[in-house]
Scaffold this motif. Sequence first.
Motif, PDB file in Angstrom:
ATOM      1  N   UNK A 155       0.853  -1.199   0.000  1.00  0.00           N
ATOM      2  CA  UNK A 155       0.000   0.000   0.000  1.00  0.00           C
ATOM      3  C   UNK A 155       0.886   1.244   0.000  1.00  0.00           C
ATOM      4  N   UNK A 156       1.613   1.501  -1.101  1.00  0.00           N
ATOM      5  CA  UNK A 156       2.511   2.658  -1.150  1.00  0.00           C
ATOM      6  C   UNK A 156       1.772   3.977  -0.981  1.00  0.00           C
ATOM      7  N   UNK A 157       2.440   4.919  -0.308  1.00  0.00           N
ATOM      8  CA  UNK A 157       1.831   6.223  -0.048  1.00  0.00           C
ATOM      9  C   UNK A 157       2.902   7.302  -0.107  1.00  0.00           C
ATOM     10  N   UNK A 158       2.472   8.533  -0.418  1.00  0.00           N
ATOM     11  CA  UNK A 158       3.395   9.660  -0.404  1.00  0.00           C
ATOM     12  C   UNK A 158       4.040   9.773   0.977  1.00  0.00           C
ATOM     13  N   UNK A 159       5.347  10.017   1.001  1.00  0.00           N
ATOM     14  CA  UNK A 159       6.066  10.125   2.264  1.00  0.00           C
ATOM     15  C   UNK A 159       6.707   8.828   2.708  1.00  0.00           C
ATOM     16  N   UNK A 160       6.513   7.749   1.952  1.00  0.00           N
ATOM     17  CA  UNK A 160       7.155   6.484   2.307  1.00  0.00           C
ATOM     18  C   UNK A 160       8.679   6.635   2.281  1.00  0.00           C
ATOM     19  N   UNK A 161       9.326   6.005   3.241  1.00  0.00           N
ATOM     20  CA  UNK A 161      10.787   5.938   3.226  1.00  0.00           C
ATOM     21  C   UNK A 161      11.220   4.843   2.254  1.00  0.00           C
ATOM     22  N   UNK A 162      12.151   5.181   1.365  1.00  0.00           N
ATOM     23  CA  UNK A 162      12.582   4.221   0.347  1.00  0.00           C
ATOM     24  C   UNK A 162      13.788   3.414   0.798  1.00  0.00           C
ATOM     25  N   UNK A 163      14.704   4.030   1.500  1.00  0.00           N
ATOM     26  CA  UNK A 163      15.904   3.329   1.930  1.00  0.00           C
ATOM     27  C   UNK A 163      16.867   4.274   2.606  1.00  0.00           C
ATOM     28  N   UNK A 164      17.734   3.734   3.449  1.00  0.00           N
ATOM     29  CA  UNK A 164      18.703   4.553   4.182  1.00  0.00           C
ATOM     30  C   UNK A 164      19.964   3.748   4.453  1.00  0.00           C
ATOM     31  N   UNK A 165      21.103   4.380   4.245  1.00  0.00           N
ATOM     32  CA  UNK A 165      22.400   3.810   4.587  1.00  0.00           C
ATOM     33  C   UNK A 165      22.936   4.598   5.774  1.00  0.00           C
ATOM     34  N   UNK A 166      23.182   3.928   6.890  1.00  0.00           N
ATOM     35  CA  UNK A 166      23.640   4.576   8.122  1.00  0.00           C
ATOM     36  C   UNK A 166      25.114   4.261   8.383  1.00  0.00           C
ATOM     37  N   UNK A 167      25.814   5.226   8.963  1.00  0.00           N
ATOM     38  CA  UNK A 167      27.231   5.070   9.279  1.00  0.00           C
ATOM     39  C   UNK A 167      27.405   5.277  10.789  1.00  0.00           C
ATOM     40  N   UNK A 168      27.865   4.214  11.492  1.00  0.00           N
ATOM     41  CA  UNK A 168      28.005   4.249  12.944  1.00  0.00           C
ATOM     42  C   UNK A 168      29.481   4.174  13.344  1.00  0.00           C
ATOM     43  N   UNK A 169      29.866   4.940  14.359  1.00  0.00           N
ATOM     44  CA  UNK A 169      31.205   4.904  14.937  1.00  0.00           C
ATOM     45  C   UNK A 169      31.040   5.009  16.459  1.00  0.00           C
ATOM     46  N   UNK A 170      31.890   4.336  17.218  1.00  0.00           N
ATOM     47  CA  UNK A 170      31.884   4.474  18.674  1.00  0.00           C
ATOM     48  C   UNK A 170      32.552   5.785  19.078  1.00  0.00           C
ATOM     49  N   UNK A 171      31.933   6.488  20.029  1.00  0.00           N
ATOM     50  CA  UNK A 171      32.600   7.659  20.609  1.00  0.00           C
ATOM     51  C   UNK A 171      33.489   7.222  21.773  1.00  0.00           C
ATOM     52  N   UNK A 172      34.159   8.191  22.430  1.00  0.00           N
ATOM     53  CA  UNK A 172      35.091   7.814  23.497  1.00  0.00           C
ATOM     54  C   UNK A 172      34.396   7.364  24.771  1.00  0.00           C
TER      55      UNK A 172
END
Length: 248
Positions: A155-172
């Motif tokens: 049921x596609x709708x306007x505003x749907x998220x298509x995809x995301x690439x996330x980049x994670x790093x540990x802080x101190x």
Amino acid sequence: YLGNGLSKFTTADDLTVSGDAEFNGNANFGDNDKAVFGAGNDLEIYHDPVNGNSVIHDTGTGNLRIRANDFQVTNVSASANLIFANDANGEVKLYHNGSEKLATASTGVDITGAFTATDQCTITSANNTSQLILKSTDADCCLGPKLDLVRDSSSPADGDNCGQINFFIDNDAGQSIQYGDIFVGATDVSDSTESAHMTFSTMKAGSRNSRMKLHSDETVFNEDSVDVDFRVESNGNANMLFVDAGND
């Protein structure tokens, strides 16, 4: 009794053997008659005529072990392998319709053909080499290799998220922080008027902000109004185009 000049033994009751038993012919068991092993009937081998199954039933507390230098499971005519294990090189192979599809190796697992996973997958290594490599050996002029992120909504709708690439790093402090992402969203899913936006975000001073956003009708840099300058270099000029964010 004696029959056909051979010595035979038949019993309709249970037969208990407390020592060695030597057979020069077959030991025949009827349907649901079991070869039972162990003081607590830990192992049973029998044929179940109701379900048409032949059963090895292990109820012991240990493992069911099959010891062999080479272990092979084939189809009923022995014309195609199903499972093969080789003690000499440690490999184990799985087959589909007689064709090898998965094999263990000293470096990991080799897969012949495609694979489908229905849950989250994690690739972990203790070095800085590439954890995932997409390789195309095609020699034509077409594009390859390819990486697809597919949002297959019923049921596609306007505003749907298509995809995301996330980049994670540990802080101190040992916290895993998302330092950046690339995000695509659908602004219009109507047939023939599809539109989307793409956003590149990075972390600054503890907050993740949009650095560049590609709207369907405009391209915006620094939409979150962060104090970051915009600069374009030429071959000999470090500030061929310069926007001073702090001084507007």
